[in-house]
Design an enzyme around this catalytic site. Structure first.
Site, mmCIF file in Angstrom:
data_model
loop_
_atom_site.group_PDB
_atom_site.id
_atom_site.type_symbol
_atom_site.label_atom_id
_atom_site.label_comp_id
_atom_site.label_asym_id
_atom_site.label_seq_id
_atom_site.Cartn_x
_atom_site.Cartn_y
_atom_site.Cartn_z
ATOM 1 N N GLY A 107 -8.087 7.046 1.194
ATOM 2 C CA GLY A 107 -7.803 8.346 2.215
ATOM 3 C C GLY A 107 -6.038 8.107 2.726
ATOM 4 O O GLY A 107 -5.584 8.607 3.287
ATOM 5 N N LEU A 108 -5.813 7.177 1.742
ATOM 6 C CA LEU A 108 -4.466 6.622 1.928
ATOM 7 C C LEU A 108 -4.203 6.200 3.181
ATOM 8 O O LEU A 108 -3.165 6.611 4.396
ATOM 9 C CB LEU A 108 -3.026 7.908 2.042
ATOM 10 C CG LEU A 108 -2.190 7.775 1.326
ATOM 11 C CD1 LEU A 108 -1.289 6.687 0.753
ATOM 12 C CD2 LEU A 108 -1.637 9.328 0.959
ATOM 13 N N ASN A 138 -13.025 4.627 -4.796
ATOM 14 C CA ASN A 138 -12.945 3.692 -3.427
ATOM 15 C C ASN A 138 -12.344 5.809 -3.080
ATOM 16 O O ASN A 138 -11.757 6.505 -3.854
ATOM 17 C CB ASN A 138 -11.866 3.443 -3.092
ATOM 18 C CG ASN A 138 -10.863 4.117 -3.477
ATOM 19 O OD1 ASN A 138 -9.578 5.163 -2.986
ATOM 20 N ND2 ASN A 138 -10.025 3.829 -5.089
ATOM 21 N N GLY A 189 -8.114 -2.631 -14.893
ATOM 22 C CA GLY A 189 -9.432 -3.786 -15.421
ATOM 23 C C GLY A 189 -9.150 -5.340 -15.651
ATOM 24 O O GLY A 189 -9.997 -5.853 -16.380
ATOM 25 N N LYS A 196 1.242 -0.896 0.289
ATOM 26 C CA LYS A 196 0.228 -0.358 -0.205
ATOM 27 C C LYS A 196 0.917 1.328 -0.081
ATOM 28 O O LYS A 196 1.817 0.764 0.792
ATOM 29 C CB LYS A 196 -0.973 -0.279 1.401
ATOM 30 C CG LYS A 196 -1.969 1.240 1.644
ATOM 31 C CD LYS A 196 -3.120 1.848 0.912
ATOM 32 C CE LYS A 196 -3.604 2.885 0.828
ATOM 33 N NZ LYS A 196 -4.295 2.839 0.125
ATOM 34 N N CYS A 251 -2.340 9.417 -6.276
ATOM 35 C CA CYS A 251 -3.807 9.642 -5.757
ATOM 36 C C CYS A 251 -4.558 10.513 -5.733
ATOM 37 O O CYS A 251 -4.752 11.917 -5.297
ATOM 38 C CB CYS A 251 -3.111 9.640 -3.976
ATOM 39 S SG CYS A 251 -4.361 9.269 -2.783
HETATM 40 O O1 RRO Z 1 -5.992 5.898 -0.474
HETATM 41 C C1 RRO Z 1 -5.866 6.181 -1.856
HETATM 42 O O2 RRO Z 1 -7.089 6.659 -1.182
HETATM 43 C C2 RRO Z 1 -6.082 5.810 -2.800
HETATM 44 C C3 RRO Z 1 -4.634 6.098 -3.461
HETATM 45 BR BR1 RRO Z 1 -2.960 6.500 -1.984
HETATM 46 C C4 RRO Z 1 -4.755 5.845 -4.524
HETATM 47 O O3 RRO Z 1 -3.484 6.494 -5.491
HETATM 48 N N1 RRO Z 1 -5.380 5.541 -5.733
HETATM 49 C C5 RRO Z 1 -6.604 5.417 -5.366
HETATM 50 O O4 RRO Z 1 -7.711 4.859 -5.711
HETATM 51 N N2 RRO Z 1 -6.739 5.535 -3.709
#
Ligand code: RRO
Length: 310
Positions: free
Chosen positions: A71-72, A68, A249, A44, A129
């Site tokens: 938020g990392l 999604n 995909g 992650k 992100c």
């Molecule tokens: O953690 C996220 O919300 C997230 C990240 Br860091 C990303 O690079 N891509 C994504 O779809 N979600």
């Protein structure tokens, strides 16, 4: 049938592995990827400190894909740093750490900390992100991307790749490729989720995820044509030393085959891994092998990049 691959000089026994995001945050999840048929273990995206991420619900799937706004959420760089020796020696496959500091200074500090760890195979620097409030996607700002790479490339002692957002304009592909070709990058990964889509529950007349008024990154079937286009464009525009890693995909062997035909050196699985768990790597690999056998291909180089135009 051989699915082994090179990403720049990094050897993978299997070209199929996980995308950064789903089920790769904790040691238990990373060990499950290690035990599976996945060709590499990718973490992650990591910040310097541990993060809880956005409020839930923050991930929803339907038949066509996912939205999604996580938020990392992640355990912080030290956690992924410390896991490197055990994961790489136990599973004997590349261990790649995704990095997504919230500022350039934070990225510098993460990269410097990871430099100390020889058991990390490569860094995937996340420039895309879509889900941190008030933080733009770096790679949509071309000048900023150049500044980030000018700063990070000289200090990073590991092989370095970047995770890109999807582009939609032919000029943008060219402009970004021109920037990326200036650096000794090992790979680019195309694509992150398509940012700031909106999925709606029609019965409730309501958004389906809580953060950012329901806006979030879209993955799964919805994004395959965009992902294929990005892989193809960057495969054609980047210098040969920079491998293109496909993400977007992929849920079966045919999807993986299409990405490789566009030029992908390796193929990541995101939404489908979230749905199915780590067995997806073996299933997709087997399906890809069956398709290759039908077509008389022995290895990926027999068809990689060889998409024909009419
Ligand atoms: O953690 C996220 O919300 C997230 C990240 Br860091 C990303 O690079 N891509 C994504 O779809 N979600």
């Amino acid at each position: 049938m051989n699915l082994s691959a090179y990403v720049n000089e990094i050897h993978l026994n299997n070209c199929i592995y996980n995308a950064s995001g789903p089920k790769c945050t904790t040691d238990k999840e990373l060990h499950a990827i290690g035990k599976s048929q996945a060709g590499a273990i990718l973490t992650k995206s990591s910040t310097f400190e541990h993060r809880i991420g956005n409020p839930e619900p923050r991930y929803i799937e339907n038949q066509l894909g996912s939205i999604n706004s996580m938020g990392l959420p992640n355990m912080g760089q030290q956690y992924y740093n410390t896991l490197a020796p055990i994961l790489s020696t136990t599973y004997q496959k590349p261990y790649i750490v995704s990095v997504a500091g919230l500022s350039l200074e934070e990225n510098i500090n993460i990269i410097k900390a990871l430099n100390q760890q020889k058991d990390i195979t490569a860094i995937e620097l996340n420039l895309s992100c879509p889900n941190v409030p008030n933080k733009p996607q770096t790679a949509y700002d071309f000048e900023r991307t150049q500044t980030v790479l000018d700063t990070i490339v000289p200090i990073c002692q590991h092989k370095l790749g970047v995770k890109l957002p999807p582009y939609f304009d032919l000029i943008h592909f060219q402009q970004m490729a021109e920037i990326l070709n200036q650096y000794p990058l090992a790979f680019v990964t195309c694509i992150n989720s398509i940012g700031n889509g909106l999925v709606i529950d029609v019965d409730k007349e309501q958004v389906v995820i809580k953060p950012k008024h329901g806006f979030g990154g879209i993955g799964g079937d919805y994004i395959k044509p965009t992902a294929l286009a990005n892989v193809r464009q960057f495969y054609l525009l980047l210098k040969r030393e920079i491998s293109v890693i496909a993400c977007g995909g992929v849920k079966n062997g045919t999807d993986a085959f299409e990405h490789i035909l566009c030029g992908a050196a390796a193929v990541q699985v995101g939404t489908q891994f979230m749905r199915e768990g780590a067995n997806c790597f073996e299933r997709i690999s087997q399906e890809l092998q069956v398709l290759m056998q039908k077509k008389g291909y022995q290895c990926l180089d027999d068809f990689r990049g060889k998409l024909q135009s009419i």
